[in-house]
Design a protein around this motif. Structure first.
Motif, PDB file in Angstrom:
ATOM      1  N   ARG A   1      69.696  68.100  93.179  1.00  0.00           N
ATOM      2  CA  ARG A   1      69.491  69.398  93.819  1.00  0.00           C
ATOM      3  C   ARG A   1      69.617  69.239  95.335  1.00  0.00           C
ATOM      4  O   ARG A   1      69.181  68.238  95.908  1.00  0.00           O
ATOM      5  N   GLN A   2      70.173  70.240  95.964  1.00  0.00           N
ATOM      6  CA  GLN A   2      70.200  70.266  97.421  1.00  0.00           C
ATOM      7  C   GLN A   2      68.915  70.907  97.931  1.00  0.00           C
ATOM      8  O   GLN A   2      68.317  71.756  97.289  1.00  0.00           O
ATOM      9  N   GLY A   3      68.488  70.468  99.088  1.00  0.00           N
ATOM     10  CA  GLY A   3      67.308  71.066  99.702  1.00  0.00           C
ATOM     11  C   GLY A   3      65.995  70.458  99.284  1.00  0.00           C
ATOM     12  O   GLY A   3      64.941  70.988  99.623  1.00  0.00           O
ATOM     13  N   VAL A   4      66.020  69.332  98.552  1.00  0.00           N
ATOM     14  CA  VAL A   4      64.780  68.616  98.218  1.00  0.00           C
ATOM     15  C   VAL A   4      64.459  67.692  99.381  1.00  0.00           C
ATOM     16  O   VAL A   4      65.279  66.851  99.756  1.00  0.00           O
ATOM     17  N   MET A   5      63.268  67.833  99.937  1.00  0.00           N
ATOM     18  CA  MET A   5      62.939  67.142 101.182  1.00  0.00           C
ATOM     19  C   MET A   5      61.859  66.080 100.976  1.00  0.00           C
ATOM     20  O   MET A   5      60.882  66.300 100.262  1.00  0.00           O
ATOM     21  N   TRP A   6      62.075  64.942 101.644  1.00  0.00           N
ATOM     22  CA  TRP A   6      61.023  63.934 101.710  1.00  0.00           C
ATOM     23  C   TRP A   6      59.889  64.456 102.585  1.00  0.00           C
ATOM     24  O   TRP A   6      60.124  65.162 103.567  1.00  0.00           O
ATOM     25  N   HIS A   7      58.663  64.087 102.247  1.00  0.00           N
ATOM     26  CA  HIS A   7      57.523  64.445 103.084  1.00  0.00           C
ATOM     27  C   HIS A   7      57.682  63.811 104.467  1.00  0.00           C
ATOM     28  O   HIS A   7      58.157  62.674 104.596  1.00  0.00           O
ATOM     29  N   ALA A   8      57.259  64.522 105.486  1.00  0.00           N
ATOM     30  CA  ALA A   8      57.197  63.939 106.824  1.00  0.00           C
ATOM     31  C   ALA A   8      56.100  62.872 106.858  1.00  0.00           C
ATOM     32  O   ALA A   8      55.133  62.926 106.096  1.00  0.00           O
ATOM     33  N   PHE A   9      56.237  61.882 107.743  1.00  0.00           N
ATOM     34  CA  PHE A   9      55.227  60.819 107.821  1.00  0.00           C
ATOM     35  C   PHE A   9      55.265  60.161 109.193  1.00  0.00           C
ATOM     36  O   PHE A   9      56.239  60.287 109.945  1.00  0.00           O
ATOM     37  N   THR A  10      54.192  59.459 109.492  1.00  0.00           N
ATOM     38  CA  THR A  10      54.117  58.630 110.691  1.00  0.00           C
ATOM     39  C   THR A  10      54.141  57.177 110.260  1.00  0.00           C
ATOM     40  O   THR A  10      53.321  56.750 109.435  1.00  0.00           O
ATOM     41  N   ASP A  11      55.082  56.417 110.776  1.00  0.00           N
ATOM     42  CA  ASP A  11      55.231  55.023 110.370  1.00  0.00           C
ATOM     43  C   ASP A  11      53.966  54.236 110.720  1.00  0.00           C
ATOM     44  O   ASP A  11      53.475  54.312 111.864  1.00  0.00           O
ATOM     45  N   PRO A  12      53.404  53.478 109.757  1.00  0.00           N
ATOM     46  CA  PRO A  12      52.138  52.771 110.013  1.00  0.00           C
ATOM     47  C   PRO A  12      52.266  51.619 111.005  1.00  0.00           C
ATOM     48  O   PRO A  12      51.259  51.164 111.548  1.00  0.00           O
ATOM     49  N   GLU A  13      53.486  51.155 111.252  1.00  0.00           N
ATOM     50  CA  GLU A  13      53.667  50.048 112.195  1.00  0.00           C
ATOM     51  C   GLU A  13      54.005  50.541 113.595  1.00  0.00           C
ATOM     52  O   GLU A  13      53.371  50.156 114.581  1.00  0.00           O
ATOM     53  N   THR A  14      55.013  51.388 113.678  1.00  0.00           N
ATOM     54  CA  THR A  14      55.513  51.803 114.988  1.00  0.00           C
ATOM     55  C   THR A  14      54.805  53.031 115.532  1.00  0.00           C
ATOM     56  O   THR A  14      54.877  53.296 116.732  1.00  0.00           O
ATOM     57  N   GLY A  15      54.140  53.787 114.658  1.00  0.00           N
ATOM     58  CA  GLY A  15      53.530  55.029 115.094  1.00  0.00           C
ATOM     59  C   GLY A  15      54.535  56.147 115.290  1.00  0.00           C
ATOM     60  O   GLY A  15      54.179  57.244 115.738  1.00  0.00           O
ATOM     61  N   LYS A  16      55.789  55.910 114.942  1.00  0.00           N
ATOM     62  CA  LYS A  16      56.846  56.919 115.117  1.00  0.00           C
ATOM     63  C   LYS A  16      56.739  57.986 114.033  1.00  0.00           C
ATOM     64  O   LYS A  16      56.567  57.681 112.860  1.00  0.00           O
ATOM     65  N   TYR A  17      56.840  59.252 114.451  1.00  0.00           N
ATOM     66  CA  TYR A  17      56.791  60.371 113.507  1.00  0.00           C
ATOM     67  C   TYR A  17      58.183  60.607 112.937  1.00  0.00           C
ATOM     68  O   TYR A  17      59.172  60.677 113.678  1.00  0.00           O
ATOM     69  N   HIS A  18      58.260  60.734 111.602  1.00  0.00           N
ATOM     70  CA  HIS A  18      59.524  60.999 110.926  1.00  0.00           C
ATOM     71  C   HIS A  18      59.445  62.374 110.280  1.00  0.00           C
ATOM     72  O   HIS A  18      58.652  62.585 109.354  1.00  0.00           O
ATOM     73  N   PRO A  19      60.220  63.324 110.748  1.00  0.00           N
ATOM     74  CA  PRO A  19      60.199  64.657 110.137  1.00  0.00           C
ATOM     75  C   PRO A  19      60.843  64.622 108.751  1.00  0.00           C
ATOM     76  O   PRO A  19      61.373  63.599 108.308  1.00  0.00           O
ATOM     77  N   GLN A  20      60.786  65.762 108.078  1.00  0.00           N
ATOM     78  CA  GLN A  20      61.390  65.858 106.755  1.00  0.00           C
ATOM     79  C   GLN A  20      62.884  65.552 106.819  1.00  0.00           C
ATOM     80  O   GLN A  20      63.579  65.965 107.745  1.00  0.00           O
ATOM     81  N   THR A  21      63.356  64.797 105.828  1.00  0.00           N
ATOM     82  CA  THR A  21      64.787  64.583 105.648  1.00  0.00           C
ATOM     83  C   THR A  21      65.111  64.811 104.184  1.00  0.00           C
ATOM     84  O   THR A  21      64.237  64.747 103.315  1.00  0.00           O
TER      85      THR A  21
END
Length: 596
Positions: free
Chosen positions: A141-161
């Protein structure tokens, strides 16, 4: 007259307002679905293949079992007895961990709740199977998104992809990596040849041989997010195995998101507002799911009575002695009982000298009065087990019956196996070694605390010394993994299409395989492999019954019981239905007046 008229107008206005509130409530979920649908369509406005009508009319697994009357809101809390070892779906082969992860992710397809022999699309929009059953063409399916998260090592925020075919290929590559600690899961993919990514949302999974389980192994696959497990662009299997912080997280694409894990207290989930199932009317109405970590069954029951839990699996004693009041017959709770899909057993580590021969293992089974345990401790809520195939399954041979309680016959078998009490101390010995071993029992398990001392007495009457050692659940799992145990009492969940390879094939004795009792039998190995490759149902039944007969004679386990599932659910929840494989809380919704 004017006062009477004014009162009448006020009453009419109040009635109209109440009606509007009811209509607004009734259409709230449909409105939310349309809003999300519109958002999905806007985000893909340049993609001509995605249309409003195609999304609405598509097939989505079990959408028909969600109620149009459902009202969004509320929380559903359940209890688990211990912290899971982790939440990585490949590494944590444990029931509570798998249950929690499944709420936060999606498989390619899902069994129909009412007709579990059929798979319906979930993460996959469609799938095609080649006539030879060796190739599966998957369209995501198109439009299924991964949950956003903050990397536990770098602290970098990753938005939905977006979830893509590359994520599925990555998942299978990780499973097949021999350095990844998932031997039991990997056993289902040993016959997989390759995965071809043919487009952003398209892939082909190709098997090198005909394998009956390839359908389930393909369609029940959970994807892994590459960007979460490859933060620096490369995959490190050792890091994957040991990354404690990352393996306490879930980055999924399913109906719920991991909110918080407080060790020894609770694991909380919150509803994923971007879940693709919403556009099909198949999203959960309940906003929060909570798994409270409560060690003792009695404490769990007290939490239920206090209103802190919305559902609870009961012990037979609780069901029999503590749920006879009106409040458990529809006033506050409803009781649900149905045949379970698994079996309990005593597993004997056959690296130990006293468990190496079949006659001895048969004797151990005959020494246990399973009917007495079933009657006294389980109050008849179950059946005595004879093997790994659940009662009523076509794979189970009706000509095979459980070994009967027969202590005199057991003593004869022990003598034939070479056991004697030569020094008169009341304990048998063979080749200079005492028949003495330690049984692990799980801390907080009231059933084991009552049952295992009974078994100790049964064995003692025949000259067998069984000691009991109480361990925490996490310790038991680790000792099983390392084969550092002598005997244990556990259970397995059954399957509609059984494949005993993971548990009983000799190749699974090593590493992280689930044949932790180290049982090896060449004839059984051959039959298991034959079953995996046979598609003709009549032949499959014959092979399965051959497997059952070998296990019956060899008794690598003492197959104990097929226990009934005993569940209570608060009357605060509606749409509570029992399907062939049990209840499905995902479709529950809370009564409006109970939502806080």
């Amino acid at each position: 007259m004017r006062n009477a008229l004014n009162i009448t107008i006020i009453i009419l206005l109040a009635a109209v307002a109440a009606l509007l509130l009811i209509l607004i409530s009734a259409f709230d979920r449909a409105r939310q679905a349309n809003i999300l649908l519109a958002g999905k369509l806007d985000s893909f406005q340049n993609n001509s293949s995605l249309s409003r009508s195609s999304v609405r009319s598509g097939d989505f697994a079990n959408m028909q079992y969600f109620s149009s009357r459902a009202i969004d809101g509320g929380k559903l809390a359940a209890a688990i007895s211990a912290d899971p070892p982790g939440l990585n779906p490949l590494l944590a082969n444990e029931a509570s961990a798998q249950s929690i992860y499944s709420l936060c992710s999606m498989t390619l397809a899902e069994r129909d709740w009412q007709n579990p022999e059929n798979f319906r699309p979930l993460l996959a929009e469609s799938f095609q199977i080649s006539p030879d059953r060796k190739s599966y063409r998957i369209k995501l399916r198109q439009g299924v998104m991964w949950h956003a998260f903050t990397d536990p090592e770098t602290g970098k925020y990753h938005p939905q992809t977006e979830v893509t075919a590359e994520d599925l290929k990555f998942t299978i590559d990780v499973i097949r990596d021999p350095k990844v600690n998932c031997a039991s899961l990997r056993s289902y993919y040993i016959d997989l040849l390759e995965v071809k990514v043919t487009g952003k949302y398209d892939l082909e999974i190709i098997w090198k041989t005909r394998y009956y389980g390839s359908l389930a192994a393909t369609l029940t696959l959970f994807p892994l997010p590459r960007h979460f497990y490859m933060p620096d662009g490369r995959f490190d299997p050792e890091k994957f195995n040991c990354d404690h912080a990352r393996n306490r997280m879930i980055v999924g694409c399913g109906p719920y998101k991991l909110q918080q894990w407080t060790a020894a207290r609770s694991i909380s989930l919150e509803r994923n507002s971007d879940y693709i199932g919403t556009v099909f009317g198949a999203a959960p109405a309940i906003l929060q799911r909570e798994f409270q970590i409560i060690k003792l069954p009695n404490t769990q029951f007290q939490s239920l009575l206090a209103g802190k839990l919305g559902m609870l699996s009961l012990t037979p004693e609780q069901w029999q002695k503590r749920t006879g009041s009106k409040e458990f017959n529809g006033e506050r709770f409803r009781k649900i009982s149905y045949p379970g899909s698994g079996y309990s057993y005593i597993g004997y580590n056959q690296q130990l000298h006293c468990f190496k021969d079949a006659k001895t293992r048969q004797a151990l089974t005959m020494l246990i009065d399973r009917q007495e345990i079933l009657d006294k401790l389980m109050y008849g809520h179950g059946r005595i087990a004879k093997g790994p195939f659940i009662p009523g399954s076509v794979y189970s041979d009706p000509e095979i019956s459980p070994w009967k309680y027969d202590p005199e016959r057991a003593k004869i078998l022990l003598r034939e196996a070479g056991w004697r009490d030569s020094d008169g101390d009341g304990i048998l010995e063979r080749n200079g070694k005492k028949f003495s071993f330690t049984m692990l029992q799980i801390s907080g398990s009231s059933m084991q605390m009552r049952m295992l001392p009974m078994i100790k007495d049964y064995f003692a009457a025949a000259g067998i010394d069984m000691q009991l050692q109480t361990v925490e659940w996490s310790v038991l799992l680790e000792r099983l993994k390392k084969r550092q145990f002598e005997a244990c009492n556990l259970g397995w969940t059954g399957s509609i299409d059984p494949d005993p390879y993971q548990i009983f094939h000799s190749s699974q004795c090593a590493g992280d395989g689930d044949n932790f009792i180290s049982f090896k039998n060449a004839a059984l190995d051959d039959a298991i492999l034959e079953l995996r490759q046979e598609f003709d149902m009549d032949k499959r039944i014959r092979i399965a019954r051959k497997i059952e007969k070998i296990l019956h004679e060899e008794q690598p386990y003492t197959f104990m019981f097929y226990p009934d599932a005993l569940l209570t659910v608060s009357c605060d929840y509606e749409n509570v239905k029992v399907f062939p494989q049990g209840v499905e809380p995902l479709s529950f919704f809370m009564k409006k007046e109970k939502i806080r």
